[in-house]
Scaffold this active site. Structure first.
Site, PDB file in Angstrom:
ATOM      1  N   HIS A 144      41.850  34.544  44.982  1.00 47.58           N
ATOM      2  CA  HIS A 144      41.982  35.025  43.610  1.00 47.58           C
ATOM      3  C   HIS A 144      41.186  34.121  42.672  1.00 47.58           C
ATOM      4  O   HIS A 144      41.480  32.939  42.546  1.00 47.58           O
ATOM      5  CB  HIS A 144      43.447  35.053  43.198  1.00 47.58           C
ATOM      6  CG  HIS A 144      43.649  35.451  41.764  1.00 47.58           C
ATOM      7  ND1 HIS A 144      43.151  36.621  41.246  1.00 47.58           N
ATOM      8  CD2 HIS A 144      44.279  34.826  40.741  1.00 47.58           C
ATOM      9  CE1 HIS A 144      43.465  36.698  39.965  1.00 47.58           C
ATOM     10  NE2 HIS A 144      44.147  35.619  39.632  1.00 47.58           N
ATOM     11  N   ASP A 146      40.119  33.521  38.913  1.00 49.63           N
ATOM     12  CA  ASP A 146      40.317  33.816  37.493  1.00 49.63           C
ATOM     13  C   ASP A 146      38.998  33.685  36.735  1.00 49.63           C
ATOM     14  O   ASP A 146      38.382  32.609  36.767  1.00 49.63           O
ATOM     15  CB  ASP A 146      41.324  32.838  36.881  1.00 49.63           C
ATOM     16  CG  ASP A 146      42.731  33.056  37.415  1.00 49.63           C
ATOM     17  OD1 ASP A 146      43.249  34.166  37.237  1.00 49.63           O
ATOM     18  OD2 ASP A 146      43.302  32.108  37.992  1.00 49.63           O
ATOM     19  N   ASP A 258      48.285  38.982  40.077  1.00 51.52           N
ATOM     20  CA  ASP A 258      48.513  37.916  39.106  1.00 51.52           C
ATOM     21  C   ASP A 258      48.813  38.369  37.684  1.00 51.52           C
ATOM     22  O   ASP A 258      49.246  37.566  36.880  1.00 51.52           O
ATOM     23  CB  ASP A 258      47.317  36.952  39.088  1.00 51.52           C
ATOM     24  CG  ASP A 258      47.697  35.565  38.589  1.00 51.52           C
ATOM     25  OD1 ASP A 258      48.901  35.222  38.637  1.00 51.52           O
ATOM     26  OD2 ASP A 258      46.811  34.820  38.149  1.00 51.52           O
ATOM     27  N   ASP A 370      44.739  31.009  44.589  1.00 53.46           N
ATOM     28  CA  ASP A 370      43.692  30.825  43.589  1.00 53.46           C
ATOM     29  C   ASP A 370      42.551  29.977  44.157  1.00 53.46           C
ATOM     30  O   ASP A 370      42.767  28.850  44.621  1.00 53.46           O
ATOM     31  CB  ASP A 370      44.250  30.128  42.349  1.00 53.46           C
ATOM     32  CG  ASP A 370      45.228  31.004  41.578  1.00 53.46           C
ATOM     33  OD1 ASP A 370      45.410  32.167  41.987  1.00 53.46           O
ATOM     34  OD2 ASP A 370      45.791  30.533  40.575  1.00 53.46           O
ATOM     35  N   HIS A 491      43.662  38.546  32.746  1.00 52.89           N
ATOM     36  CA  HIS A 491      45.063  38.236  32.464  1.00 52.89           C
ATOM     37  C   HIS A 491      45.317  36.803  32.011  1.00 52.89           C
ATOM     38  O   HIS A 491      46.487  36.412  31.859  1.00 52.89           O
ATOM     39  CB  HIS A 491      45.935  38.566  33.685  1.00 52.89           C
ATOM     40  CG  HIS A 491      45.495  37.886  34.934  1.00 52.89           C
ATOM     41  ND1 HIS A 491      44.691  38.501  35.873  1.00 52.89           N
ATOM     42  CD2 HIS A 491      45.729  36.643  35.405  1.00 52.89           C
ATOM     43  CE1 HIS A 491      44.459  37.670  36.862  1.00 52.89           C
ATOM     44  NE2 HIS A 491      45.084  36.522  36.614  1.00 52.89           N
TER      45      HIS A 491
END
Length: 992
Positions: A144, A146, A258, A370, A491
């Site tokens: 993941h 971000d 998430d 992450d 997000h």
């Protein structure tokens, strides 16, 4: 003998004739059957059309009956006023249906210790459960990434993301059994631009072989609480277009592990984009526990307003605390190494326990977290060790498990295959998953409001981005702005939950610069469209022909109006109506003299105008700047421009004669009170506006409010008080009347527009908030009303649909706050009070309605950010308050009912979110001839919203000859009819 032969020949002849006749009959029957089949097909089509007609007549009859019954009770409405509206209806499903509102009523939220699975319960199983049907396990590697959080988007890419993707290319190519999924197309496209053609071909081979799956396909993994559906859809389109162009694929499964809560609006968009399956993670731990007990962690997510299964999407909910490695294999995980592979029974036990929470022996086990798999060594360790584990399982068939690496498509294909084989059905579910709590009473309702300045800036960019002008010179700016808006839906961006330097990067690089670039596109486009003689078009970016009437000086500053200098020559205003509706709006510009009048350029007709002061300070009016406001009927559609002229007056007046009153000695201790709202029908409702402070919990070792969490102090909300009396300003005039209250921490204005039609039916509320001097405080606005709504109210989900909410005493205060993207309302049997918003924020119905305006918090709330929220700005918020009668169709429906905004509320919200844009032509006397631009003959129907019109990109990344036209037909409530009726029309049929 001879006679016998003759008889035999005769019989044989008869037989041959019979056989030939039979064949002929069969041949004729075949033709008849074909014709019969055609007739049956035609009858089926006619029956289908007839059923649709009957349904339309039935709906019309129901609406007419409701209106007629209302008329009998004294309502002054014609029987067919609201044909085509949506009656309130109760959500009903079969015995296996799940309604989340009912789940919340059922749960006690007592949070007992579940043992090894702290938030769950002990899971038991029989050793022989999988003897006949082995457990089928798919281990799905993921990372993941971000697009901004603790680091900026570009820093994450350089430090981690590009290494993850580079390693992915190498490691997946080493073994065809290895697989991986990837979600964030913003990163993937940036990496694609950096690699050579040989590596691109390797990527295509991996995708074609099913080793690499692009899931969801959005530009980011968006927030589902604050984001408007315009932006959610735009970022999805941006990602899907990129995938189709460069890889020729379309995602089939969604991956949202998430976002801090989940919305059915997003599932509707995913289903419309061709996805059939999805995975979610962040759901209230008590709801997860309940679903696990009921084996409903996999379900068909259905829209609340849709009675058919056409919007259903298969959804898998992860059962445990997080999507990281320790929380995805089982309730009590143990590490596996090369040395203890023979102790695989420990891990198998976890897999079996997890499997017992689902209705199928097909098990999904994610492997990642992450920014995982940055280092090559991690790829080797994970893939090699797990492959040894899978080999061990295969060598021991008595374990009854088949395990392998997989993608989401692999998992869902196996799941549906197993469900179909056994005749197992999944339950349907209606509702949303807000407000999220991950442990104890830690509800994530703070991020609904955190950094409200940027939430408002996000909506400003959305509104500007609806315009499209496909010239080559502007297409790059449009594409860049779309992708920047898409990135901000991440997000940790629109949520206000990134670190300070990252927020500045979002605000500057992604929002502010995009708005400036789009203004250039708008100025140039308007110039070309308005010119009568197109050969005179020449665009000089350093000196544009048209100027915006306001200036944005920085990413953290509010727009400021630029004063127009009046002279003997008239000044031309270009008014751009960005909506698809004919509308009457108030146009406001700042001029350097109070001696001015306004005329319509086409007709020379004088227009009503009102001159007001520009306030340099709360109690001091500017001596050289004045506001002129005029009401203007704006023609429809996306590129409609009207021309107005501002001329100097032939008479003079002094600033002291302007229409405002200043009260310096009035003392308001707590709040400014509207007192009551009255409609022409005679309906009266009391409404008070109060302002409140929320603090946070006290104590050294206690968790406190932060960017994510709202953890108010035990004292609850405290009425705002001031040691000094506020300054009150009152303005009256032919265009508007308003009252402004100036407090230390906010300036509050109530304005009534004196406009005909629906534009004058609402009360405008605006706040200018500044809490930079405060410590651990949150400012809220409360609306107190005598609308008897009980414990129920409605807030919107992403501006797309309304969701019923219930204020529950068994939940803590912070759990009763929900996201409001653009609308909320309270209602009883005779009235509805709607609040329409130009920005997203937290809303609750406590006494009875509250909005959190801004938050300033000094500490981290232990969710990984590592800081508080202290970068507050001077922040504007804007609303329209609308009181309506409820008449035909206003019957109360028990349980979880589906409601819609009224037609008037839809139109008001449209005007609020897409205000007119004013541009100023030069004062040069050599002004070329201009003409209004009106591309449509009439408005679109009231209930049809032109969501977007965007030129698509061709293979050379230039504007193609194709455009995407997105129309949204909105359902509207039957119980309220605007008076007078709007000038637009609407459809009475189920399908348009």
């Amino acid at each position: 003998m001879k006679r016998s032969r003759v008889l035999a020949v005769l019989v044989g002849g008869v037989f041959c004739v019979a056989v030939m006749s039979l064949y002929r009959m069969l041949e004729l029957m075949q033709g008849d059957l074909s014709r019969l089949q055609e007739k049956i097909d035609r009858l089926e089509r006619l029956l289908s059309d007839n059923n649709r007609l009957v349904a339309t007549l039935r709906d019309s009859l129901v609406n007419r009956k409701a209106s007629w019954e209302t008329g009998r009770r004294g309502a002054n409405v014609s029987s067919d006023t609201l044909s085509g509206c949506r009656l309130v209806e109760e959500m009903k499903d079969g015995t296996d249906g799940v309604q989340l509102l009912h789940v919340y009523d059922l749960l006690t939220f007592d949070n007992p210790d579940g043992g090894a699975w702290k938030q769950g319960f002990e899971i038991r199983y029989q050793e022989n459960e999988w003897d006949e049907t082995p457990l089928e396990l798919f281990l799905v590697p993921h990372s993941h990434n971000d697009p901004g959080w603790l680091k900026t988007f570009n820093s994450y890419y350089q430090d981690q993301t590009k290494h993850i993707l580079n390693n992915m290319l190498i490691k997946l190519s080493e073994d065809h059994r290895r697989k991986m999924i990837w979600a964030e197309i913003s990163y993937f496209s940036k990496w694609w631009n950096d690699i050579d053609e040989q590596k691109r071909e390797m990527v295509k081979r991996l995708v074609g072989a099913g080793q690499l799956e692009l899931v969801t396909g959005g530009w980011v993994m968006p927030d589902e609480a604050n984001s408007h559906y315009f932006a959610l859809l735009d970022q999805l389109m941006e990602g899907h277009q990129w995938l189709q162009k460069h890889l020729g694929v379309r995602p089939s499964s969604g991956w949202a592990v998430d976002p801090f809560g989940h919305s059915p609006s997003m599932t509707y968009l995913l289903k419309g984009a061709g996805l059939n399956n999805m995975v979610i993670q962040r759901v209230h731990y008590a709801v997860k526990k309940h679903f696990a007990r009921q084996q409903t962690l996999e379900f068909l997510w259905r829209q609340s307003w849709d009675s058919s299964p056409r919007s259903d999407i298969t959804c898998h909910m992860m059962p445990f605390y997080s999507y990281d490695v320790p929380h995805t294999c089982g309730p009590n995980p143990a590490p596996i190494t090369e040395q203890n592979v023979r102790e695989a029974l420990l891990l198998l036990d976890q897999y079996r326990q997890k499997s017992r929470l689902f209705r199928s022996p097909v098990l999904l086990v994610p492997l990642g977290d992450d920014f995982r798999f940055t280092e090559s060594s991690e790829w080797d360790a994970q893939f090699r060790n797990y492959q040894k584990l899978f080999d061990y399982f295969e060598q021991h068939p008595e374990l009854h498990i088949k395990a392998r690496f997989g993608t989401l498509s692999d998992y869902f294909e196996a799941l549906h295959r197993r469900l179909n084989a056994t005749g197992t059905t999944l339950p349907t579910l209606r509702g949303d998953f807000f407000t999220y709590a991950d442990r104890d009473d830690h509800y994530w309702s703070g991020f609904f409001t955190s950094r409200p300045f940027y939430k408002r800036l996000d909506r400003a960019l959305e509104s500007t981005l609806r315009y499209d002008f496909p010239g080559h010179e502007h297409f790059r700016r449009l594409t860049e702005a779309r992708r920047n808006l898409a990135l901000f839906q991440h997000h940790d961006a629109v949520t206000g939950t990134a670190r300070d330097p990252v927020v500045v990067d979002y605000g500057t690089r992604w929002l502010f610069h995009s708005i400036l670039n789009l203004r250039q596109v708008l100025q140039s486009s308007a110039h070309w469209l308005l010119l009568l003689d197109k050969s005179q078009y020449h665009h000089d970016q350093s000196k544009p022909f048209l100027q915006m009437d306001d200036v944005m000086s920085a990413q953290d500053a509010l727009p400021q109006k630029t004063p127009l200098v009046l002279s003997d020559a008239p000044r031309s205003l270009i008014i751009f109506n960005p909506t698809e509706q004919l509308r009457t709006s108030v146009i406001s510009v700042v001029i350097d003299s109070p001696d001015a009048r306004v005329i319509e350029a086409e007709t020379g007709r004088p227009m009503t105008a009102q001159i007001s002061a520009v306030w340099a300070e709360p109690s001091r009016a500017s001596a050289d700047s004045f506001q002129v406001r005029t009401d203007q009927e704006l023609i429809y559609f996306m590129s409609s421009f009207s021309l107005c002229l501002i001329l100097p007056c032939v008479f003079s007046s002094s600033p002291s004669s302007l229409n405002f009153l200043l009260f310096l000695k009035t003392f308001y201790l707590f709040y400014f009170e509207i007192q009551k709202l009255r409609l022409q029908s005679g309906l009266v409702r009391q409404v008070q506006v109060q302002f409140l402070w929320y603090g946070t919990r006290s104590g050294v070792n206690r968790d406190k409010s932060g960017a994510y969490l709202f953890l108010p102090g035990e004292e609850g909300a405290q009425l705002y008080s001031s040691s000094e009396p506020p300054l009150i300003r009152v303005s009256r005039g032919p265009v508007f009347s308003d009252i402004t209250s100036c407090f230390r921490h906010f300036t509050h204005t109530l304005r009534l527009l004196h406009l005909d039609g629906h534009a004058g039916r609402s009360l405008e509320i605006s706040n200018m908030v500044d809490i930079r001097s405060e410590v651990n405080r949150e400012l809220a606005m409360r609306l107190v009303s005598n609308v008897a709504n009980g414990n129920r109210f409605y807030s919107d989900l992403n501006g797309f649909q309304m969701q019923q909410r219930r204020t529950l005493e068994k939940l803590p205060l912070q759990a009763n706050f929900y996201p409001m993207t653009s609308a909320s309302f309270l209602q009883d049997s005779s009235s509805r009070l709607s609040l329409l918003s130009a920005q997203s924020q937290a809303v609750a119905s406590l006494r009875p309605g509250e909005l959190v305006l801004d938050r300033r918090l000094q500490q981290d709330d232990n969710r990984g950010l590592g800081q508080g929220v202290t970068d507050n700005k001077l922040t504007a918020s804007l609303y329209h308050l609308l009181l309506e009668d409820r008449r035909g169709g206003a019957q109360e429906v028990g349980g979880a009912s589906v409601e819609h905004l009224s037609l008037l509320a839809h139109l008001t919200s449209l005007s609020l979110c897409h205000p007119p844009i004013t541009m100023v032509a030069p004062s040069d006397s050599q002004l070329p001839k201009l003409r209004p631009f009106r591309p449509l003959r009439s408005s679109l129907p009231c209930d049809v919203h032109l969501l977007n019109l965007r030129t698509l990109e061709d293979e050379a990344e230039s504007p193609s000859q194709e455009v995407a036209l997105l129309l949204h037909r909105k359902g509207f409530d039957c119980s309220s009819a605007p008076e007078p009726m709007p000038q637009c029309t609407w459809s009475v049929h189920e399908e348009v």
